[in-house]
Design an enzyme around this catalytic site. Structure first.
Site, PDB file in Angstrom:
ATOM      1  N   GLY A 243      52.873  -0.794  40.745  1.00  0.00           N
ATOM      2  CA  GLY A 243      51.912  -1.180  41.755  1.00  0.00           C
ATOM      3  C   GLY A 243      50.486  -1.142  41.312  1.00  0.00           C
TER       4      GLY A 243
ATOM      5  N   TYR B 257      52.873 -17.712  45.883  1.00  0.00           N
ATOM      6  CA  TYR B 257      52.043 -16.890  46.668  1.00  0.00           C
ATOM      7  C   TYR B 257      50.743 -17.638  46.775  1.00  0.00           C
ATOM      8  CZ  TYR B 257      55.243 -13.384  44.965  1.00  0.00           C
ATOM      9  OH  TYR B 257      56.327 -12.476  44.459  1.00  0.00           O
TER      10      TYR B 257
ATOM     11  N   GLY C 291      55.577  -2.482  36.028  1.00  0.00           N
ATOM     12  CA  GLY C 291      55.787  -3.716  35.724  1.00  0.00           C
ATOM     13  C   GLY C 291      54.850  -4.488  35.226  1.00  0.00           C
ATOM     14  N   ARG C 292      54.170  -5.104  36.275  1.00  0.00           N
ATOM     15  CA  ARG C 292      53.112  -5.888  35.994  1.00  0.00           C
ATOM     16  C   ARG C 292      52.027  -5.547  35.083  1.00  0.00           C
ATOM     17  NH1 ARG C 292      51.775  -9.439  40.188  1.00  0.00           N
ATOM     18  NH2 ARG C 292      52.875  -7.871  41.521  1.00  0.00           N
TER      19      ARG C 292
ATOM     20  N   GLU D 233      56.821   3.645  37.121  1.00  0.00           N
ATOM     21  CA  GLU D 233      57.639   2.600  36.891  1.00  0.00           C
ATOM     22  C   GLU D 233      56.818   1.277  37.106  1.00  0.00           C
ATOM     23  OE1 GLU D 233      60.068   2.618  40.559  1.00  0.00           O
ATOM     24  OE2 GLU D 233      61.394   4.016  39.605  1.00  0.00           O
TER      25      GLU D 233
ATOM     26  N   ARG E 243      55.010 -18.235  40.773  1.00  0.00           N
ATOM     27  CA  ARG E 243      53.926 -17.525  41.387  1.00  0.00           C
ATOM     28  C   ARG E 243      52.822 -18.373  42.290  1.00  0.00           C
ATOM     29  NH1 ARG E 243      50.826 -13.830  40.157  1.00  0.00           N
ATOM     30  NH2 ARG E 243      51.087 -12.456  41.604  1.00  0.00           N
TER      31      ARG E 243
ATOM     32  N   CYS F 273      59.965 -32.306  43.016  1.00  0.00           N
ATOM     33  CA  CYS F 273      59.870 -32.974  44.339  1.00  0.00           C
ATOM     34  C   CYS F 273      59.388 -32.165  45.462  1.00  0.00           C
ATOM     35  CB  CYS F 273      60.914 -33.797  44.718  1.00  0.00           C
ATOM     36  SG  CYS F 273      61.742 -34.656  43.237  1.00  0.00           S
ATOM     37  N   GLU F 274      58.426 -31.415  45.196  1.00  0.00           N
ATOM     38  CA  GLU F 274      57.835 -30.228  46.270  1.00  0.00           C
ATOM     39  C   GLU F 274      56.329 -30.396  46.034  1.00  0.00           C
ATOM     40  OE1 GLU F 274      58.541 -28.064  48.749  1.00  0.00           O
ATOM     41  OE2 GLU F 274      60.728 -28.120  48.501  1.00  0.00           O
TER      42      GLU F 274
HETATM   43  C1  LIG Z   1      58.839  -3.966  41.677  1.00  0.00           C
HETATM   44  C2  LIG Z   1      58.926  -2.574  41.222  1.00  0.00           C
HETATM   45  C3  LIG Z   1      58.233  -1.727  40.503  1.00  0.00           C
HETATM   46  C4  LIG Z   1      57.149  -2.285  39.658  1.00  0.00           C
HETATM   47  O1  LIG Z   1      56.134  -3.050  40.304  1.00  0.00           O
HETATM   48  P1  LIG Z   1      54.848  -3.667  39.634  1.00  0.00           P
HETATM   49  O2  LIG Z   1      53.953  -4.332  40.777  1.00  0.00           O
HETATM   50  O3  LIG Z   1      55.502  -4.899  38.682  1.00  0.00           O
HETATM   51  O4  LIG Z   1      54.496  -2.664  38.803  1.00  0.00           O
HETATM   52  C5  LIG Z   1      58.545  -0.584  40.338  1.00  0.00           C
HETATM   53  N1  LIG Z   1      59.318   0.135  41.048  1.00  0.00           N
HETATM   54  C6  LIG Z   1      60.011  -0.641  41.995  1.00  0.00           C
HETATM   55  C7  LIG Z   1      61.135   0.241  42.720  1.00  0.00           C
HETATM   56  C8  LIG Z   1      59.762  -1.732  42.104  1.00  0.00           C
HETATM   57  O5  LIG Z   1      60.703  -2.441  43.233  1.00  0.00           O
END
Ligand SMILES: *Cc1c(COP(=O)(O)O)cnc(C)c1O
Length: 421
Positions: free
Chosen positions: A229, A312, A272-273, A270, A308, A339-340
């Protein structure tokens, strides 16, 4: 934040001798520096571990780099578990945070030794049926509402994830009865937050819960997963999160609430981004231009390569390679060939004058970008490359071919012969 590339026109021209646009390139140096800074920010907690959210960038070469820096994997499906295992992440280095889960997925997760993160109280019965209840278990919390200062950053009443506080306590009481020894709690209450106080506020919430668990259920929580997040600055006027400050502020809450009460659970994230997002770039060639009611620049990349913006309306900064310092005195819609009419990487964007053959780079494309690819209009998904620390470019996933699109069809030999021509 000034948006610049870790490569220039000479590099790209060299790459184009072997690499076919469009393609992704990931910057290993930037990626490693990001993980090192995160690990450093939480080094006050000896058991800290980042479980990289595999869905953000599910390439085993990237996962292997992260594994070499101590990361585990956050997986949500059977194939993500397989990707994590193939990248050297096994056992408790896998968090399985699924929702709506099949028995087969629980079986694969338990067989891999992963930590199961239960999304709902009803999943206890499903897990028991599928594999039996493991000794270590985590559960996902949804407080319904979460405030930073006075603003609600997510109305979690609308979020399908996690369980209510009452359910969480009920679930843990039941799991304790059934012999669970190690408990963890997990919450993801924001997405792409650039607020430095997001994790510290989340820590307040979760650490408070840890104290309540001990008091009411006699359960000592072993680990706290603050999930993902943390956002990244997609637009030049945004500033990145100060991860050192974030780590320090979480430490203060940890000492005040937990250490002071004789508790020292492990902390995990956790992200990701935040990890791969800024270090991936989509490299694409201008193959067309048209001026009708607006001025359009057409790329060889489409929303199939990077959805993306289409999905969004997300902003991704664009650099025209070799024109980094040219004035942005033209206004374009930058589009793909689907074609969108939502197949647009940028709308009304100020850019330097663009000609056919120019190379455009979409910044911040290392997370939730190639990963969300699809095959609409029969578009094969593009290749991925790693820009290694020594400056070499290495292909880490080939482009899909038309043959790949035929691979899942039920076709007879005659059909295949005809297609081969
Ligand atoms: C998507 C997700 C993340 C990572 O989210 P980011 O916004 O990319 O940091 C971590 N944990 C869970 C369970 C997720 O679904």
């Amino acid at each position: 934040m000034i948006k610049s590339l870790p490569f220039n026109k000479d590099h790209v021209n060299e790459w184009l001798k072997t690499a076919e646009t469009p393609f992704y390139v990931y910057d290993e140096k930037g990626l490693r520096e990001c993980v090192a800074a995160l690990n450093e920010a939480f080094s006050w907690e000896p058991n800290f571990r980042e479980y990289f959210a595999v869905k953000a960038c599910p390439n085993p070469t990237i996962l292997r780099i992260l594994e070499s820096m101590g990361c585990g994997a956050d997986c949500a499906s059977m194939s993500e578990i397989e990707l994590a295992k193939a990248s050297g992440m096994t056992g408790e280095k896998i968090m399985f945070s699924s929702n709506e889960t099949t028995d087969a997925e629980y079986q694969a997760a338990v067989a891999a030794g992963a930590i199961i993160n239960l999304d709902d109280i009803s999943q206890i019965d499903n897990l028991r049926r599928a594999t039996g209840i493991p000794e270590t278990i985590c559960a996902r919390y949804n407080p319904g509402e979460f405030r930073i200062s006075n603003s609600i950053i997510g109305d979690l009443h609308d979020s399908k994830f996690g369980m209510t506080k009452d359910q969480l306590f009920e679930a843990f009481a039941q799991l304790k009865e059934e012999g669970v020894k190690n408990f963890g709690i997990h919450a993801m209450l924001a997405s792409c937050s650039l607020e430095n106080i997001y994790y510290p506020m989340l820590a307040e919430e979760l650490f408070g819960l840890v104290l309540e668990m001990k008091e009411k259920l006699g359960i000592e929580i072993k680990f706290i997963d603050m999930s993902g997040g943390i956002g990244i600055p997609y637009t030049p006027d945004q500033e990145p999160v100060d991860i050192k400050y974030v780590g320090e502020e979480v430490r203060k809450v940890y000492e005040r609430k937990l250490v002071a009460n004789g508790l020292s659970p492990a902390i995990q994230t956790e992200l990701g981004r935040y990890i791969t997002g800024p270090h991936g770039y989509l490299v694409s060639k201008v193959i067309g231009h048209k001026n009708i009611y607006k001025n359009y620049i057409g790329l060889d990349a489409t929303a199939c390569d990077h959805m993306r913006p289409a999905m969004y309306g997300a902003y991704h900064h664009i650099t025209v390679v070799g024109k980094e310092d040219a004035p942005c005195d033209h206004v374009y819609d930058v589009v793909g060939s689907l074609c969108e009419n939502n197949d647009k990487f940028a709308v009304d964007r100020n850019l330097p004058e663009i000609e056919e053959g120019d190379i455009l780079v979409l910044h911040d494309s290392g997370a939730h970008s190639r990963a969300m690819g699809y095959n609409y209009n029969g578009k094969p998904r593009c290749a991925e490359y790693l820009l290694k620390e020594d400056g070499q470019l290495k292909m880490i996933r080939r482009r899909e071919s038309i043959k790949d699109l035929f691979a899942t069809l039920d076709v007879d030999e005659e059909f295949t012969e005809r297609w081969k021509g």
